[in-house]
Design an enzyme around this catalytic site. Sequence first.
Site, PDB file in Angstrom:
ATOM      1  N   GLU A 195      17.859  34.531  24.103  1.00 58.09           N
ATOM      2  CA  GLU A 195      16.280  33.299  23.175  1.00 58.09           C
ATOM      3  C   GLU A 195      15.758  32.427  24.311  1.00 58.09           C
ATOM      4  O   GLU A 195      16.464  32.235  25.181  1.00 58.09           O
ATOM      5  CB  GLU A 195      17.695  32.182  22.260  1.00 58.09           C
ATOM      6  CG  GLU A 195      16.397  31.703  22.153  1.00 58.09           C
ATOM      7  CD  GLU A 195      15.335  31.834  21.368  1.00 58.09           C
ATOM      8  OE1 GLU A 195      13.843  30.469  21.951  1.00 58.09           O
ATOM      9  OE2 GLU A 195      15.162  31.679  20.522  1.00 58.09           O
ATOM     10  N   GLY A 239      -6.931  24.122   4.778  1.00 57.37           N
ATOM     11  CA  GLY A 239      -6.109  23.400   3.644  1.00 57.37           C
ATOM     12  C   GLY A 239      -4.967  24.953   3.302  1.00 57.37           C
ATOM     13  O   GLY A 239      -4.699  24.518   2.554  1.00 57.37           O
ATOM     14  N   GLU A 260       1.125  20.152   3.999  1.00 60.93           N
ATOM     15  CA  GLU A 260       2.380  19.805   4.071  1.00 60.93           C
ATOM     16  C   GLU A 260       2.108  18.601   5.455  1.00 60.93           C
ATOM     17  O   GLU A 260       2.847  17.402   4.762  1.00 60.93           O
ATOM     18  CB  GLU A 260       3.765  20.687   4.443  1.00 60.93           C
ATOM     19  CG  GLU A 260       3.620  21.450   3.034  1.00 60.93           C
ATOM     20  CD  GLU A 260       4.752  22.289   3.306  1.00 60.93           C
ATOM     21  OE1 GLU A 260       5.124  23.384   2.730  1.00 60.93           O
ATOM     22  OE2 GLU A 260       5.058  22.818   4.734  1.00 60.93           O
ATOM     23  N   THR A 276      11.027  28.042  15.799  1.00 61.89           N
ATOM     24  CA  THR A 276       9.653  28.297  15.048  1.00 61.89           C
ATOM     25  C   THR A 276      10.128  27.487  14.234  1.00 61.89           C
ATOM     26  O   THR A 276      10.192  26.281  14.650  1.00 61.89           O
ATOM     27  CB  THR A 276       8.418  28.469  15.349  1.00 61.89           C
ATOM     28  OG1 THR A 276       7.974  28.662  16.447  1.00 61.89           O
ATOM     29  CG2 THR A 276       7.655  27.035  14.164  1.00 61.89           C
ATOM     30  N   HIS A 286      20.100  21.498 -20.722  1.00 65.94           N
ATOM     31  CA  HIS A 286      18.892  20.058 -21.580  1.00 65.94           C
ATOM     32  C   HIS A 286      19.656  18.876 -21.133  1.00 65.94           C
ATOM     33  O   HIS A 286      20.626  18.453 -21.564  1.00 65.94           O
ATOM     34  CB  HIS A 286      18.566  20.049 -23.236  1.00 65.94           C
ATOM     35  CG  HIS A 286      17.821  18.839 -23.526  1.00 65.94           C
ATOM     36  ND1 HIS A 286      17.097  19.072 -23.021  1.00 65.94           N
ATOM     37  CD2 HIS A 286      18.402  18.057 -24.271  1.00 65.94           C
ATOM     38  CE1 HIS A 286      15.793  18.463 -23.670  1.00 65.94           C
ATOM     39  NE2 HIS A 286      17.227  17.308 -24.347  1.00 65.94           N
ATOM     40  N   GLY A 309      17.077  29.180  16.926  1.00 67.62           N
ATOM     41  CA  GLY A 309      16.033  28.697  15.765  1.00 67.62           C
ATOM     42  C   GLY A 309      15.265  28.829  15.833  1.00 67.62           C
ATOM     43  O   GLY A 309      14.312  29.300  14.291  1.00 67.62           O
ATOM     44  N   MET A 350       4.094  35.584   6.331  1.00 73.22           N
ATOM     45  CA  MET A 350       4.498  34.858   7.899  1.00 73.22           C
ATOM     46  C   MET A 350       5.455  33.902   6.745  1.00 73.22           C
ATOM     47  O   MET A 350       4.942  32.413   7.269  1.00 73.22           O
ATOM     48  CB  MET A 350       3.518  34.418   8.553  1.00 73.22           C
ATOM     49  CG  MET A 350       2.992  35.206  10.008  1.00 73.22           C
ATOM     50  SD  MET A 350       1.969  34.738  10.556  1.00 73.22           S
ATOM     51  CE  MET A 350       1.568  35.863  11.871  1.00 73.22           C
ATOM     52  N   ARG A 409      14.222  29.462  24.662  1.00 76.31           N
ATOM     53  CA  ARG A 409      14.335  28.170  24.558  1.00 76.31           C
ATOM     54  C   ARG A 409      16.289  27.814  24.612  1.00 76.31           C
ATOM     55  O   ARG A 409      16.980  28.630  24.341  1.00 76.31           O
ATOM     56  CB  ARG A 409      13.730  27.664  22.644  1.00 76.31           C
ATOM     57  CG  ARG A 409      12.868  27.655  21.878  1.00 76.31           C
ATOM     58  CD  ARG A 409      13.034  26.490  20.655  1.00 76.31           C
ATOM     59  NE  ARG A 409      11.649  26.619  20.431  1.00 76.31           N
ATOM     60  CZ  ARG A 409      10.359  27.217  19.818  1.00 76.31           C
ATOM     61  NH1 ARG A 409      10.882  28.096  19.533  1.00 76.31           N
ATOM     62  NH2 ARG A 409       9.409  26.725  19.162  1.00 76.31           N
TER      63      ARG A 409
END
Length: 473
Positions: free
Chosen positions: A38, A188, A194, A46, A452, A44, A326, A40
């Site tokens: 990794e 869009g 989001e 992105t 319910h 984890g 993705m 970074r």
Amino acid sequence: MADTSDLVFDLVVIGSGPGGYVCAIKAAQLGLKVAVVEKRRTYGGTCLNVGCIPSKALLHASEMFAEASHSFADLGVKVTPELDLPTMLGHKDKTVKANVDGVAFLFKKNKIEGVTGTGRVKAVGEVEVTGEDGAARTLKTKAICIATGSAVAGIPGLDVAFDRDTIVSSDDAIALQKVPATMVVVGGGVIGLELGSVWSRLGARVTVVEYLDKILGPMDTEVSVAFQKLLVKEGFHFKLGAKVTAVTKTETGASVTFEPVAGGAAETLEAEVVLVATGRKPFTEGLGLAEAGVAMDKAGRVEIDAHYRTNVEGIYAIGDVVKGPMLAHKAEDEGIALAEILAGQAGHVNYGVIPSVVYTSPEIASIGHTEDELKKDGVAYKVGKFPFMANGRGRAMLHTDGFVKVLADAKTDRVLGVHILGFGAGDMIAEAGVLMEFGGSSEDLARTSHAHPTMSEAVREAAFAAFAKPIHI
């Protein structure tokens, strides 16, 4: 970095995002000796660091702020909310830390060797890892899994100068230090809507510029049109069928120039912040794939067979670097399947039953075919719909926007697709996935007892509507 040149692994995974870390854990559980590379400092990828997890923390926090501002009074709760953006961002950062620390714990628990640095395929069976200090080490392995995910795509044909403050990508939009008065979102799709929702709820005037004539691209048209109307009610503005020709920094922020796809005069919008959210592209640069002879397709994705094998023996690929949506959970499923295959088992992913969720308010969740696809393919189908306005729990919680839509084969009644626009849609879609995995019918779903009062009763009612008639409308 510890010298691991003489170690021999069963599997080395390059990338620790959802696909990579899940593949590594499953492989270790099945008895393989595994290492994960990794670049970074935290695991984890992105998703956990700058994508799925931090954005959801902000989506939830901003939704609570919006409800406190607009809905609480109707429930008999009188408050005057005050935005504390630093604390909200702090909540986001704490959430990220908890998740990336969790992956590190799971690596330790499963005796997975974590190697920090930039990995590349040196040769068949060898991964070279270069640390921050420039020192290189070689990991020897029986199998290599490319799970490096994706990167911000930018705008095709335009050289956008991201500055992390005014012209930003999704990576930067989760860390703005103040609420902009105005924001233009280029794109869009899921990411743009989001993150646009986050800043809109906190006070920004958001305008979305989209190349297509509808938002959410491949989403069921009826759902996307209904959702756009809800966003307009929330204060969003839309420019659809618009091709962006320039994104330029100005003295007061930035501007976006676009022209109608169908032809017409160009228009320019000014904003304090421009968010470019036009999708992502496979991250395959600098991995040594071309040098190793690994075949790529025209979209820059790694070509694989049904068992995630590339054309080079011992090299596999999963997640955003290969074909398909993705999505983090798609990558996870592929990671599990590959680990099982490497361990001699029969790993498999049903790509026809992978849910897609937009974590806005209300949420959108979709699985299987859209009505547009069924029409295009000439499939005879029937539709069952039920609105949350007629759902008792929805009324009680003031979450009556949206509906459930069930698509079933006209002859066999087998469910072909389910689409939900409404509060908690992302959780409710799971029962549709289970049903479809077993080839269930709308009648099967309708005859399954649902507690319910719950929001999920609307799913049952939509199923009733598909094979007979709904009960409560």
